[in-house]
Write an enzyme that holds these catalytic residues in place. Structure first.
Site, PDB file in Angstrom:
ATOM      1  N   VAL A  97      53.880  34.791  67.963  1.00 28.97           N
ATOM      2  CA  VAL A  97      53.304  35.697  66.964  1.00 28.97           C
ATOM      3  C   VAL A  97      54.239  35.888  65.772  1.00 28.97           C
ATOM      4  O   VAL A  97      53.780  36.177  64.660  1.00 28.97           O
ATOM      5  CB  VAL A  97      52.927  37.054  67.600  1.00 28.97           C
ATOM      6  CG1 VAL A  97      54.151  37.965  67.755  1.00 28.97           C
ATOM      7  CG2 VAL A  97      51.846  37.744  66.794  1.00 28.97           C
ATOM      8  N   GLU A 170      50.844  43.644  72.057  1.00 24.79           N
ATOM      9  CA  GLU A 170      51.562  44.309  73.156  1.00 24.79           C
ATOM     10  C   GLU A 170      52.442  43.305  73.874  1.00 24.79           C
ATOM     11  O   GLU A 170      52.243  42.098  73.798  1.00 24.79           O
ATOM     12  CB  GLU A 170      50.585  44.956  74.139  1.00 24.79           C
ATOM     13  CG  GLU A 170      49.321  44.157  74.441  1.00 24.79           C
ATOM     14  CD  GLU A 170      49.545  42.822  75.087  1.00 24.79           C
ATOM     15  OE1 GLU A 170      50.434  42.733  75.950  1.00 24.79           O
ATOM     16  OE2 GLU A 170      48.838  41.867  74.721  1.00 24.79           O
ATOM     17  N   GLY A 312      48.269  37.203  73.996  1.00 21.67           N
ATOM     18  CA  GLY A 312      48.648  38.577  73.678  1.00 21.67           C
ATOM     19  C   GLY A 312      49.596  38.595  72.492  1.00 21.67           C
ATOM     20  O   GLY A 312      49.555  37.719  71.630  1.00 21.67           O
ATOM     21  N   GLU A 313      50.446  39.593  72.427  1.00 22.49           N
ATOM     22  CA  GLU A 313      51.455  39.766  71.383  1.00 22.49           C
ATOM     23  C   GLU A 313      50.853  40.110  70.020  1.00 22.49           C
ATOM     24  O   GLU A 313      51.560  40.465  69.099  1.00 22.49           O
ATOM     25  CB  GLU A 313      52.325  38.513  71.209  1.00 22.49           C
ATOM     26  CG  GLU A 313      53.079  38.084  72.439  1.00 22.49           C
ATOM     27  CD  GLU A 313      53.920  36.828  72.206  1.00 22.49           C
ATOM     28  OE1 GLU A 313      53.881  36.265  71.082  1.00 22.49           O
ATOM     29  OE2 GLU A 313      54.619  36.410  73.135  1.00 22.49           O
ATOM     30  N   GLY A 314      49.529  39.961  69.870  1.00 23.74           N
ATOM     31  CA  GLY A 314      48.892  40.134  68.574  1.00 23.74           C
ATOM     32  C   GLY A 314      48.501  38.817  67.938  1.00 23.74           C
ATOM     33  O   GLY A 314      48.070  38.784  66.775  1.00 23.74           O
TER      34      GLY A 314
END
Length: 349
Positions: A97, A170, A312-314
C-alpha cells in the site's frame, strides 16, 4: 459532548449540491450517464462536501494498526509480532500500500491504536492489544468508546489539514477472526458462511477458527443492537477505530473509502450506530473473504472494482483513488455541449 451525542448530530448529505453536480454531468459533451458509477461517485461526493465543485487533490490513507488476543487460539498462520513489523514498514515504502499510495499521491497515516508492543508510528494506543475473546471480553466498554473516538478525532485532524478524501486500511494479525465474528452477528448469518482462511489458513485451521468464533458468541452473547457492547466483547481496536473514521467522515463532511472485508465490517458497525453514515461512504472493491459481498449488500453499496484482492492495508481503497481522479478530471475539465456548439443529449423514456 459525549460520543453518543456526537453520533446523533450526523445529518443527511446536501441534496442541492448533488442536484447541481448532476446538472454539470448532464451538460458535458458525452452521452448521458455514460460513465456510470463514476458519475454517481462524483455526485455523492458533492453531497458529502456541500459543493458541486468537486476537488480530490489532497488524499489520505488512515491505517489502524492493532493486535488481537484471539491469536492465542491458533487462528492465524503467523505470529502477533508481524503486526508491528508491517505497521512500521508502511512509512518505509516497503509495503504494497505504500507503493500504491506513492503512485496515487496519497499521504499515509499509520496509527498504533493497539499494537502489542511500542512502535514508531503515530501513537494513539488504547492498550497493548485486545484480550483473548475466547476467554474474556476483548476490551472494556470504555476502551471501545475511546477507540471509536480516536477514529473520529483523526478525521477531524485531517479535515483541519485540508484533506479532501480518506481511504481506510488496517493491520492486525487475527483481525479476520474478529471481523468474521462481528459479521456473523450483525448479518444474522452462520459463522461458516462468513469466515474465510484469512492470510492462508489450512482447512484444519479454518475449522478451528470457525469453532473459536462460535464458542465466543455463545460465551459473550453480544447485544447486536449495541455496537459498543459488540466491539467490547468480540471486536478489535482497529475495527473500532475505523468505525470511528467512518462516523468522523459523516461528522466532518469528508468522503471515506471502504477497503476490504475488515474495513467494510467497520463501516457496518458505524452504519448500525447511525444509518446516515452510509451516505458518506464510498466502496472500493469486493474482497475475496466470503462475507465481503454480504457486508456491502447490507450497506447498499456496489464495488467499483472486482480484482480478487484480499491484502487489506487499504490497497483496494487506494486503487480506487486513480479511478476517482479520472472521473473528477472529466467532470471538471471536459467541454460542455454548449461550448462545442452541439445539441445536448436529452433523456429518453
Amino acid at each position: 459532548m459525549t460520543l453518543e451525542e456526537q453520533i446523533k448530530q450526523i445529518k443527511t448529505v446536501n441534496k442541492q449540491a448533488m442536484k447541481e453536480s448532476k446538472l454539470r454531468w448532464d451538460s458535458i459533451a458525452k452521452p448521458l450517464n455514460s460513465l456510470g458509477k463514476l458519475e454517481k461517485a462524483v455526485i455523492k461526493i458533492a453531497g458529502i462536501t456541500n459543493s458541486h465543485q468537486v476537488v480530490l487533490d489532497k488524499k489520505a490513507l488512515i491505517i489502524m494498526c492493532a493486535d488481537n488476543g484471539i491469536v492465542e487460539e491458533g487462528v492465524t498462520q503467523t505470529g502477533q509480532e508481524v503486526t508491528a513489523i508491517v505497521a512500521e514498514n508502511f512509512l518505509k515504502k516497503k509495503a504494497s500500500v505504500s507503493i500504491m499510495s506513492d503512485y496515487t499521491h496519497t499521504d499515509i497515516f499509520p496509527i498504533d491504536i493497539g499494537v502489542a508492543k511500542d512502535t514508531n508510528i503515530i501513537n494513539k494506543k488504547i492498550a497493548y492489544g485486545t484480550k483473548n475473546f475466547a476467554k474474556e471480553p476483548a476490551m472494556t466498554y470504555e476502551e471501545a468508546k475511546r477507540a471509536i473516538q480516536t477514529g473520529i478525532d483523526t478525521v477531524g485532524e485531517l479535515k483541519e489539514k485540508g484533506y479532501h478524501i480518506i481511504a481506510t486500511g488496517e493491520m492486525g494479525i487475527g483481525n479476520t477472526t474478529t471481523s468474521s465474528a462481528i459479521a456473523a452477528l450483525l448479518l444474522g448469518k452462520s459463522v461458516e458462511e462468513v469466515t474465510g482462511k484469512g492470510a492462508g489458513l489450512s482447512n484444519e485451521g479454518l475449522n478451528r477458527k470457525i469453532q473459536v468464533i462460535q464458542d465466543a458468541l455463545l460465551l459473550h452473547k453480544p447485544d447486536k443492537e449495541n455496537m459498543i457492547d459488540v466491539l467490547s466483547k468480540i471486536g478489535g481496536f482497529d475495527i473500532a477505530g475505523l468505525a470511528g473514521v467512518f462516523l468522523g467522515g459523516a461528522m466532518y463532511h469528508i468522503p471515506v473509502v471502504i477497503d476490504g472485508f475488515i474495513s467494510a465490517v467497520s463501516a457496518l458497525v458505524a452504519a448500525r450506530m447511525n444509518a446516515l453514515a452510509i451516505e458518506y461512504m464510498l466502496p472500493s472493491h469486493a474482497s475475496k473473504e466470503p462475507a465481503a459481498w454480504y457486508v456491502l449488500q447490507a450497506l447498499g453499496l456496489e464495488p467499483f472494482i472486482t480484482c480478487d484482492m484480499c491484502l487489506g492495508e487499504g490497497t483496494g481503497a487506494v486503487a480506487v483513488f486513480s479511478i476517482l481522479d479520472m472521473a473528477t478530471a472529466v467532470y471538471n475539465s471536459m467541454s460542455t455541449f454548449e461550448q462545442i456548439e452541439v445539441a445536448a443529449y436529452q433523456p429518453l423514456s
